[in-house]
Motif scaffolding. Structure first.
Motif, PDB file in Angstrom:
ATOM      1  N   MET A   1      14.717   6.166 -14.039  1.00 12.47           N
ATOM      2  CA  MET A   1      13.745   6.959 -14.628  1.00 12.47           C
ATOM      3  C   MET A   1      13.605   8.089 -13.408  1.00 12.47           C
ATOM      4  O   MET A   1      13.692   7.744 -12.245  1.00 12.47           O
ATOM      5  CB  MET A   1      12.355   6.597 -14.768  1.00 12.47           C
ATOM      6  CG  MET A   1      12.259   5.425 -16.105  1.00 12.47           C
ATOM      7  SD  MET A   1      10.522   4.866 -16.208  1.00 12.47           S
ATOM      8  CE  MET A   1      10.757   3.902 -17.381  1.00 12.47           C
ATOM      9  N   ALA A   2      13.213   9.255 -13.813  1.00 10.85           N
ATOM     10  CA  ALA A   2      13.202  10.478 -12.801  1.00 10.85           C
ATOM     11  C   ALA A   2      12.075  10.383 -11.837  1.00 10.85           C
ATOM     12  O   ALA A   2      12.124  10.559 -10.814  1.00 10.85           O
ATOM     13  CB  ALA A   2      13.008  11.449 -13.541  1.00 10.85           C
ATOM     14  N   ASN A   3      10.913   9.803 -12.346  1.00  7.80           N
ATOM     15  CA  ASN A   3       9.771   9.414 -11.570  1.00  7.80           C
ATOM     16  C   ASN A   3      10.033   8.679 -10.506  1.00  7.80           C
ATOM     17  O   ASN A   3       9.352   8.474  -9.337  1.00  7.80           O
ATOM     18  CB  ASN A   3       8.759   8.899 -12.472  1.00  7.80           C
ATOM     19  CG  ASN A   3       8.202   9.857 -13.343  1.00  7.80           C
ATOM     20  OD1 ASN A   3       8.326  11.122 -13.217  1.00  7.80           O
ATOM     21  ND2 ASN A   3       7.404   9.396 -14.495  1.00  7.80           N
ATOM     22  N   ALA A   4      11.086   7.635 -10.369  1.00  8.60           N
ATOM     23  CA  ALA A   4      11.371   6.909  -9.459  1.00  8.60           C
ATOM     24  C   ALA A   4      11.724   7.421  -8.157  1.00  8.60           C
ATOM     25  O   ALA A   4      11.715   6.692  -6.946  1.00  8.60           O
ATOM     26  CB  ALA A   4      12.202   5.829  -9.985  1.00  8.60           C
ATOM     27  N   ASN A   5      12.359   8.536  -8.263  1.00  6.46           N
ATOM     28  CA  ASN A   5      12.767   9.443  -7.079  1.00  6.46           C
ATOM     29  C   ASN A   5      11.539   9.969  -6.363  1.00  6.46           C
ATOM     30  O   ASN A   5      11.635  10.061  -5.027  1.00  6.46           O
ATOM     31  CB  ASN A   5      13.358  10.585  -7.280  1.00  6.46           C
ATOM     32  CG  ASN A   5      14.948   9.848  -8.080  1.00  6.46           C
ATOM     33  OD1 ASN A   5      15.389   9.018  -7.600  1.00  6.46           O
ATOM     34  ND2 ASN A   5      15.448  10.565  -8.708  1.00  6.46           N
ATOM     35  N   LEU A   6      10.389   9.953  -6.733  1.00  2.17           N
ATOM     36  CA  LEU A   6       9.256  10.347  -6.148  1.00  2.17           C
ATOM     37  C   LEU A   6       8.615   9.328  -5.540  1.00  2.17           C
ATOM     38  O   LEU A   6       8.102   8.241  -6.070  1.00  2.17           O
ATOM     39  CB  LEU A   6       8.107  11.178  -6.974  1.00  2.17           C
ATOM     40  CG  LEU A   6       6.942  11.688  -6.389  1.00  2.17           C
ATOM     41  CD1 LEU A   6       7.344  13.012  -5.954  1.00  2.17           C
ATOM     42  CD2 LEU A   6       6.014  12.288  -7.751  1.00  2.17           C
ATOM     43  N   LYS A   7       8.295   9.600  -4.165  1.00  2.00           N
ATOM     44  CA  LYS A   7       7.955   8.338  -3.333  1.00  2.00           C
ATOM     45  C   LYS A   7       6.231   8.447  -3.038  1.00  2.00           C
ATOM     46  O   LYS A   7       5.807   9.494  -2.514  1.00  2.00           O
ATOM     47  CB  LYS A   7       8.432   8.332  -1.861  1.00  2.00           C
ATOM     48  CG  LYS A   7       9.867   7.856  -2.030  1.00  2.00           C
ATOM     49  CD  LYS A   7       9.793   6.438  -2.529  1.00  2.00           C
ATOM     50  CE  LYS A   7      11.227   5.905  -2.268  1.00  2.00           C
ATOM     51  NZ  LYS A   7      11.476   4.782  -3.178  1.00  2.00           N
ATOM     52  N   ILE A   8       5.425   7.448  -3.713  1.00  2.55           N
ATOM     53  CA  ILE A   8       4.084   7.550  -3.697  1.00  2.55           C
ATOM     54  C   ILE A   8       3.601   6.523  -2.714  1.00  2.55           C
ATOM     55  O   ILE A   8       4.157   5.454  -3.175  1.00  2.55           O
ATOM     56  CB  ILE A   8       3.534   7.698  -5.132  1.00  2.55           C
ATOM     57  CG1 ILE A   8       4.093   8.729  -5.763  1.00  2.55           C
ATOM     58  CG2 ILE A   8       2.159   7.496  -5.022  1.00  2.55           C
ATOM     59  CD1 ILE A   8       3.592   8.659  -7.391  1.00  2.55           C
ATOM     60  N   LEU A   9       2.803   6.691  -1.912  1.00  5.93           N
ATOM     61  CA  LEU A   9       1.984   5.960  -1.018  1.00  5.93           C
ATOM     62  C   LEU A   9       0.865   5.722  -1.322  1.00  5.93           C
ATOM     63  O   LEU A   9      -0.012   6.594  -1.275  1.00  5.93           O
ATOM     64  CB  LEU A   9       2.488   6.083   0.510  1.00  5.93           C
ATOM     65  CG  LEU A   9       1.608   5.223   1.613  1.00  5.93           C
ATOM     66  CD1 LEU A   9       2.345   4.069   1.391  1.00  5.93           C
ATOM     67  CD2 LEU A   9       1.604   5.976   2.865  1.00  5.93           C
ATOM     68  N   LEU A  10       0.444   4.585  -1.745  1.00  4.63           N
ATOM     69  CA  LEU A  10      -0.939   3.979  -2.025  1.00  4.63           C
ATOM     70  C   LEU A  10      -1.702   3.335  -0.853  1.00  4.63           C
ATOM     71  O   LEU A  10      -1.138   2.388  -0.571  1.00  4.63           O
ATOM     72  CB  LEU A  10      -1.132   3.153  -3.132  1.00  4.63           C
ATOM     73  CG  LEU A  10      -0.341   3.787  -4.578  1.00  4.63           C
ATOM     74  CD1 LEU A  10      -0.445   2.406  -5.747  1.00  4.63           C
ATOM     75  CD2 LEU A  10      -1.108   5.109  -4.934  1.00  4.63           C
ATOM     76  N   VAL A  11      -2.778   3.787  -0.380  1.00  5.88           N
ATOM     77  CA  VAL A  11      -3.358   3.143   0.811  1.00  5.88           C
ATOM     78  C   VAL A  11      -4.906   2.733   0.380  1.00  5.88           C
ATOM     79  O   VAL A  11      -5.753   3.699   0.181  1.00  5.88           O
ATOM     80  CB  VAL A  11      -3.306   4.218   1.897  1.00  5.88           C
ATOM     81  CG1 VAL A  11      -3.881   3.414   2.962  1.00  5.88           C
ATOM     82  CG2 VAL A  11      -1.842   4.619   2.167  1.00  5.88           C
ATOM     83  N   ASP A  12      -4.946   1.530   0.308  1.00  5.79           N
ATOM     84  CA  ASP A  12      -6.199   0.989  -0.038  1.00  5.79           C
ATOM     85  C   ASP A  12      -6.659  -0.312   0.602  1.00  5.79           C
ATOM     86  O   ASP A  12      -5.610  -1.348   0.664  1.00  5.79           O
ATOM     87  CB  ASP A  12      -6.768   1.068  -1.458  1.00  5.79           C
ATOM     88  CG  ASP A  12      -8.375   1.272  -1.640  1.00  5.79           C
ATOM     89  OD1 ASP A  12      -8.826   0.208  -1.150  1.00  5.79           O
ATOM     90  OD2 ASP A  12      -8.837   2.093  -2.297  1.00  5.79           O
ATOM     91  N   ASP A  13      -7.686  -0.681   1.026  1.00  2.00           N
ATOM     92  CA  ASP A  13      -8.013  -1.983   1.714  1.00  2.00           C
ATOM     93  C   ASP A  13      -8.532  -3.052   0.559  1.00  2.00           C
ATOM     94  O   ASP A  13      -8.626  -4.211   0.878  1.00  2.00           O
ATOM     95  CB  ASP A  13      -8.918  -2.181   2.782  1.00  2.00           C
ATOM     96  CG  ASP A  13     -10.334  -1.571   2.410  1.00  2.00           C
ATOM     97  OD1 ASP A  13     -10.271  -0.635   1.694  1.00  2.00           O
ATOM     98  OD2 ASP A  13     -11.097  -1.638   3.277  1.00  2.00           O
TER      99      ASP A  13
END
Length: 142
Positions: A1-13
């Motif tokens: 999928m095209a979205n897999a190339n976008l690197k998203i970082l989620l940060v939450d405790d």
């Protein structure tokens, strides 16, 4: 999928919240990275090109990350003025959430003119159609 190339970082405790958001993004075709602390997020960001970070800035160990991230508080009047300026200058219709992001980005670029040649992204979290009364009043359009 095209979205897999976008690197998203989620940060939450909060692990349940972090996993829930990650799962929702996977359903949309993304492969998000997760960090449960500011230090872990910075380690991931140093080793991976991050396109977008969604960060809980009120976590206990965020001082180091705050030194690496620009943020500011935008009041309601500035939000309305930003909606108007974006429309007048660029013919872009922003909704209030998007206007806050846009204003934050514009302020950052004013303080860091060397970044003006870089690709910058401002994300909307809603569609302007959710705020027809406010948008019509601010822009003077129907």
């Amino acid at each position: 999928m095209a979205n897999a190339n976008l690197k998203i970082l989620l940060v939450d405790d909060e692990e349940k919240f972090l996993n829930s958001i990650a799962q929702r993004l996977r359903l949309l075709g993304f492969d998000p990275l997760k960090a449960s602390s500011g230090r872990q997020a910075l380690e991931l960001a140093q080793n991976t090109r991050i396109d977008l970070a969604i960060v809980d800035l009120k976590m206990p160990d965020m001082d180091l990350m705050r030194s690496e991230i620009y943020s500011e508080s935008i009041d309601d009047e500035t939000t309305r003025r930003t909606i108007k300026e974006a429309y007048d200058n660029y013919k872009v219709i922003l909704e209030p959430h998007g206007a806050v992001g846009w204003k934050g980005l514009m302020s950052y670029l004013e303080l860091n003119p060397e970044e003006n040649d870089e690709l910058c992204v401002s994300l909307e979290t809603a569609h302007p159609a959710k705020f027809p009364g406010q948008i019509n009043e601010i822009l003077g359009i129907d």
